[in-house]
Design a protein around this motif. Structure first.
Motif, PDB file in Angstrom:
ATOM      1  N   CYS A  28       6.403  -1.593 -15.171  1.00  0.00           N
ATOM      2  CA  CYS A  28       5.487  -1.400 -16.302  1.00  0.00           C
ATOM      3  C   CYS A  28       6.078  -0.488 -17.376  1.00  0.00           C
ATOM      4  O   CYS A  28       5.445  -0.272 -18.420  1.00  0.00           O
ATOM      5  CB  CYS A  28       4.166  -0.814 -15.810  1.00  0.00           C
ATOM      6  SG  CYS A  28       3.197  -1.950 -14.789  1.00  0.00           S
ATOM      7  N   ALA A  29       7.255   0.055 -17.131  1.00  0.00           N
ATOM      8  CA  ALA A  29       7.869   0.981 -18.088  1.00  0.00           C
ATOM      9  C   ALA A  29       8.283   0.253 -19.360  1.00  0.00           C
ATOM     10  O   ALA A  29       8.582  -0.948 -19.343  1.00  0.00           O
ATOM     11  CB  ALA A  29       9.080   1.657 -17.451  1.00  0.00           C
ATOM     12  N   ASP A  30       8.327   0.992 -20.460  1.00  0.00           N
ATOM     13  CA  ASP A  30       8.778   0.407 -21.724  1.00  0.00           C
ATOM     14  C   ASP A  30      10.246  -0.006 -21.629  1.00  0.00           C
ATOM     15  O   ASP A  30      10.638  -1.044 -22.162  1.00  0.00           O
ATOM     16  CB  ASP A  30       8.585   1.413 -22.866  1.00  0.00           C
ATOM     17  CG  ASP A  30       7.111   1.692 -23.133  1.00  0.00           C
ATOM     18  OD1 ASP A  30       6.281   0.801 -22.859  1.00  0.00           O
ATOM     19  OD2 ASP A  30       6.795   2.801 -23.601  1.00  0.00           O
ATOM     20  N   LYS A  68      12.578  -0.823 -18.724  1.00  0.00           N
ATOM     21  CA  LYS A  68      12.617  -1.052 -17.276  1.00  0.00           C
ATOM     22  C   LYS A  68      13.978  -0.699 -16.680  1.00  0.00           C
ATOM     23  O   LYS A  68      14.063  -0.159 -15.569  1.00  0.00           O
ATOM     24  CB  LYS A  68      12.261  -2.512 -16.973  1.00  0.00           C
ATOM     25  CG  LYS A  68      10.852  -2.907 -17.393  1.00  0.00           C
ATOM     26  CD  LYS A  68      10.610  -4.385 -17.151  1.00  0.00           C
ATOM     27  CE  LYS A  68       9.191  -4.791 -17.516  1.00  0.00           C
ATOM     28  NZ  LYS A  68       8.876  -4.537 -18.947  1.00  0.00           N
ATOM     29  N   GLN A  69      15.047  -1.011 -17.383  1.00  0.00           N
ATOM     30  CA  GLN A  69      16.384  -0.701 -16.872  1.00  0.00           C
ATOM     31  C   GLN A  69      16.567   0.806 -16.717  1.00  0.00           C
ATOM     32  O   GLN A  69      17.072   1.287 -15.701  1.00  0.00           O
ATOM     33  CB  GLN A  69      17.456  -1.266 -17.804  1.00  0.00           C
ATOM     34  CG  GLN A  69      17.561  -2.783 -17.791  1.00  0.00           C
ATOM     35  CD  GLN A  69      18.681  -3.270 -18.698  1.00  0.00           C
ATOM     36  OE1 GLN A  69      19.006  -2.639 -19.708  1.00  0.00           O
ATOM     37  NE2 GLN A  69      19.270  -4.392 -18.348  1.00  0.00           N
ATOM     38  N   GLU A  70      16.154   1.552 -17.735  1.00  0.00           N
ATOM     39  CA  GLU A  70      16.277   3.010 -17.679  1.00  0.00           C
ATOM     40  C   GLU A  70      15.422   3.577 -16.550  1.00  0.00           C
ATOM     41  O   GLU A  70      15.862   4.466 -15.805  1.00  0.00           O
ATOM     42  CB  GLU A  70      15.861   3.628 -19.013  1.00  0.00           C
ATOM     43  CG  GLU A  70      15.959   5.150 -19.025  1.00  0.00           C
ATOM     44  CD  GLU A  70      15.404   5.758 -20.305  1.00  0.00           C
ATOM     45  OE1 GLU A  70      15.973   6.759 -20.764  1.00  0.00           O
ATOM     46  OE2 GLU A  70      14.398   5.233 -20.828  1.00  0.00           O
ATOM     47  N   ALA A  71      14.202   3.071 -16.404  1.00  0.00           N
ATOM     48  CA  ALA A  71      13.307   3.552 -15.351  1.00  0.00           C
ATOM     49  C   ALA A  71      13.897   3.274 -13.972  1.00  0.00           C
ATOM     50  O   ALA A  71      13.819   4.114 -13.066  1.00  0.00           O
ATOM     51  CB  ALA A  71      11.938   2.896 -15.490  1.00  0.00           C
ATOM     52  N   GLY A 111      16.914   9.447  -8.074  1.00  0.00           N
ATOM     53  CA  GLY A 111      16.052  10.434  -7.439  1.00  0.00           C
ATOM     54  C   GLY A 111      15.110  11.138  -8.389  1.00  0.00           C
ATOM     55  O   GLY A 111      14.406  12.074  -7.992  1.00  0.00           O
ATOM     56  N   GLU A 112      15.074  10.714  -9.647  1.00  0.00           N
ATOM     57  CA  GLU A 112      14.183  11.340 -10.621  1.00  0.00           C
ATOM     58  C   GLU A 112      12.762  10.800 -10.476  1.00  0.00           C
ATOM     59  O   GLU A 112      12.553   9.655 -10.078  1.00  0.00           O
ATOM     60  CB  GLU A 112      14.671  11.069 -12.049  1.00  0.00           C
ATOM     61  CG  GLU A 112      16.011  11.684 -12.395  1.00  0.00           C
ATOM     62  CD  GLU A 112      16.389  11.419 -13.844  1.00  0.00           C
ATOM     63  OE1 GLU A 112      15.469  11.364 -14.692  1.00  0.00           O
ATOM     64  OE2 GLU A 112      17.592  11.253 -14.122  1.00  0.00           O
ATOM     65  N   MET A 113      11.813  11.641 -10.836  1.00  0.00           N
ATOM     66  CA  MET A 113      10.421  11.203 -10.890  1.00  0.00           C
ATOM     67  C   MET A 113      10.209  10.444 -12.192  1.00  0.00           C
ATOM     68  O   MET A 113      10.700  10.853 -13.244  1.00  0.00           O
ATOM     69  CB  MET A 113       9.481  12.406 -10.841  1.00  0.00           C
ATOM     70  CG  MET A 113       9.515  13.156  -9.519  1.00  0.00           C
ATOM     71  SD  MET A 113       8.763  12.219  -8.175  1.00  0.00           S
ATOM     72  CE  MET A 113       7.049  12.195  -8.703  1.00  0.00           C
ATOM     73  N   ILE A 114       9.504   9.345 -12.115  1.00  0.00           N
ATOM     74  CA  ILE A 114       9.179   8.613 -13.336  1.00  0.00           C
ATOM     75  C   ILE A 114       7.665   8.606 -13.516  1.00  0.00           C
ATOM     76  O   ILE A 114       6.912   8.726 -12.547  1.00  0.00           O
ATOM     77  CB  ILE A 114       9.731   7.173 -13.305  1.00  0.00           C
ATOM     78  CG1 ILE A 114       9.153   6.384 -12.129  1.00  0.00           C
ATOM     79  CG2 ILE A 114      11.248   7.170 -13.251  1.00  0.00           C
ATOM     80  CD1 ILE A 114       9.495   4.916 -12.184  1.00  0.00           C
ATOM     81  N   ALA A 115       7.252   8.490 -14.752  1.00  0.00           N
ATOM     82  CA  ALA A 115       5.821   8.549 -15.058  1.00  0.00           C
ATOM     83  C   ALA A 115       5.087   7.383 -14.404  1.00  0.00           C
ATOM     84  O   ALA A 115       5.534   6.233 -14.476  1.00  0.00           O
ATOM     85  CB  ALA A 115       5.618   8.518 -16.568  1.00  0.00           C
ATOM     86  N   ALA A 116       3.976   7.704 -13.758  1.00  0.00           N
ATOM     87  CA  ALA A 116       3.153   6.655 -13.152  1.00  0.00           C
ATOM     88  C   ALA A 116       2.545   5.788 -14.247  1.00  0.00           C
ATOM     89  O   ALA A 116       2.070   6.289 -15.266  1.00  0.00           O
ATOM     90  CB  ALA A 116       2.052   7.281 -12.306  1.00  0.00           C
ATOM     91  N   GLU A 152       0.826  -1.212   0.000  1.00  0.00           N
ATOM     92  CA  GLU A 152       0.000   0.000   0.000  1.00  0.00           C
ATOM     93  C   GLU A 152       0.859   1.261   0.000  1.00  0.00           C
ATOM     94  O   GLU A 152       0.336   2.374   0.079  1.00  0.00           O
ATOM     95  CB  GLU A 152      -0.930   0.007   1.225  1.00  0.00           C
ATOM     96  CG  GLU A 152      -1.867  -1.187   1.327  1.00  0.00           C
ATOM     97  CD  GLU A 152      -2.845  -1.255   0.160  1.00  0.00           C
ATOM     98  OE1 GLU A 152      -3.221  -0.187  -0.364  1.00  0.00           O
ATOM     99  OE2 GLU A 152      -3.225  -2.370  -0.233  1.00  0.00           O
ATOM    100  N   SER A 153       2.171   1.112  -0.097  1.00  0.00           N
ATOM    101  CA  SER A 153       3.076   2.251   0.047  1.00  0.00           C
ATOM    102  C   SER A 153       3.306   2.989  -1.274  1.00  0.00           C
ATOM    103  O   SER A 153       3.040   2.464  -2.359  1.00  0.00           O
ATOM    104  CB  SER A 153       4.427   1.770   0.590  1.00  0.00           C
ATOM    105  OG  SER A 153       5.062   0.913  -0.348  1.00  0.00           O
ATOM    106  N   GLU A 154       3.840   4.215  -1.169  1.00  0.00           N
ATOM    107  CA  GLU A 154       4.193   4.984  -2.362  1.00  0.00           C
ATOM    108  C   GLU A 154       5.299   4.286  -3.143  1.00  0.00           C
ATOM    109  O   GLU A 154       5.319   4.315  -4.377  1.00  0.00           O
ATOM    110  CB  GLU A 154       4.643   6.393  -1.960  1.00  0.00           C
ATOM    111  CG  GLU A 154       3.529   7.286  -1.455  1.00  0.00           C
ATOM    112  CD  GLU A 154       4.005   8.698  -1.171  1.00  0.00           C
ATOM    113  OE1 GLU A 154       5.128   9.037  -1.608  1.00  0.00           O
ATOM    114  OE2 GLU A 154       3.264   9.457  -0.522  1.00  0.00           O
TER     115      GLU A 154
END
Length: 233
Positions: free
Chosen positions: A163-165, A167-170, A177-182, A151-153
């Motif tokens: 789920c990223a296209d 995954k390694q880069e994400a 510390g970068e924000m990644i697209a939800a 249930e955590s952030e």
């Protein structure tokens, strides 16, 4: 006869009728909040080994007592728990390897599985040093272990990574510390977390070696390599 040293807690499972079957033991464990995945004879006479969603426990054959803690084989000078859990971890990470995010060493000599969390400082440190592991011939496979639970952030962030296209880069961006697209999709993050919990993992990083043994924390590449070489892995 083998002799065993117990450093553990012994708890009565129930004041009701003692269960005499494995289903009865499962029910008694459920009463104290433990979900049983398997029950088998243990190396210790008179005890079952019971693998649960919170790790390894033992139960008396009559089903009355739950035994928690380390069991030491005085004859062979080994921890009974470690041998049992190593086999469980080895088969478990093998089942999930297809869903791991892998950073493959060009000259692969060893493969380790790392339960990781993007908010963990030492997980980030390990990832910033990833090239040293790959250069040492160590392939790193990441499995998700959000320390705050499903249930955590962090769970949501790990789900977005899986789920990223790319995954390694994400993973690299998140650990920088970068924000990644939800993003959401069908994924194995919850399954990976639950498996880690069943291994008794409570913190990250947790490094599972090829023989199923575990290093509970960060270890630099050369030290990790030396550990595996000393084990003959």
């Amino acid at each position: 006869m083998k002799k065993f040293l117990f450093a553990l807690a012994v708890l009565p499972l129930s004041l009701a009728a003692v269960p005499t079957t494995q289903k009865g033991i499962e029910a008694s464990f459920a009463d104290v909040g433990l979900q049983v995945s398997s029950i088998a004879d243990s190396p210790v006479p008179g005890l079952f080994q019971v693998f649960t969603d919170r790790g390894l426990f033992f139960a008396s054959k009559d089903g009355r007592y739950l035994v928690e803690g380390q069991v030491f084989d005085l004859q062979n000078k080994t921890m009974v728990n470690d041998k049992i859990m190593a086999g469980m971890r080895k088969s478990g990470v093998e089942q999930l390897k297809a869903s791991a995010i892998e950073f493959k060493a060009p000259n692969e000599k060893h493969v380790v599985t790392v339960f990781t969390d993007t908010s963990c400082g030492y997980c980030r440190k390990l990832h910033t040093e990833l090239k040293t592991y790959l250069d040492a011939g160590i392939t790193v496979r990441y499995l998700a272990f959000p320390r705050g639970g499903i249930e955590s952030e962090t769970y949501s962030e790990l789900e977005s990574i899986w789920c990223a296209d790319n995954k390694q880069e994400a993973m690299t961006r998140a650990k920088s510390g970068e924000m990644i697209a939800a993003k959401s999709c069908q994924n194995n993050v919850a399954e990976q977390y639950k498996m880690g919990a069943s291994f008794g993992i409570q913190g990250t990083p947790a490094i599972v070696l090829p023989d199923g043994s575990i290093i509970p924390g960060y270890q630099p590449a050369q030290q990790l390599l030396a550990t595996m070489v000393s084990k003959g892995l």
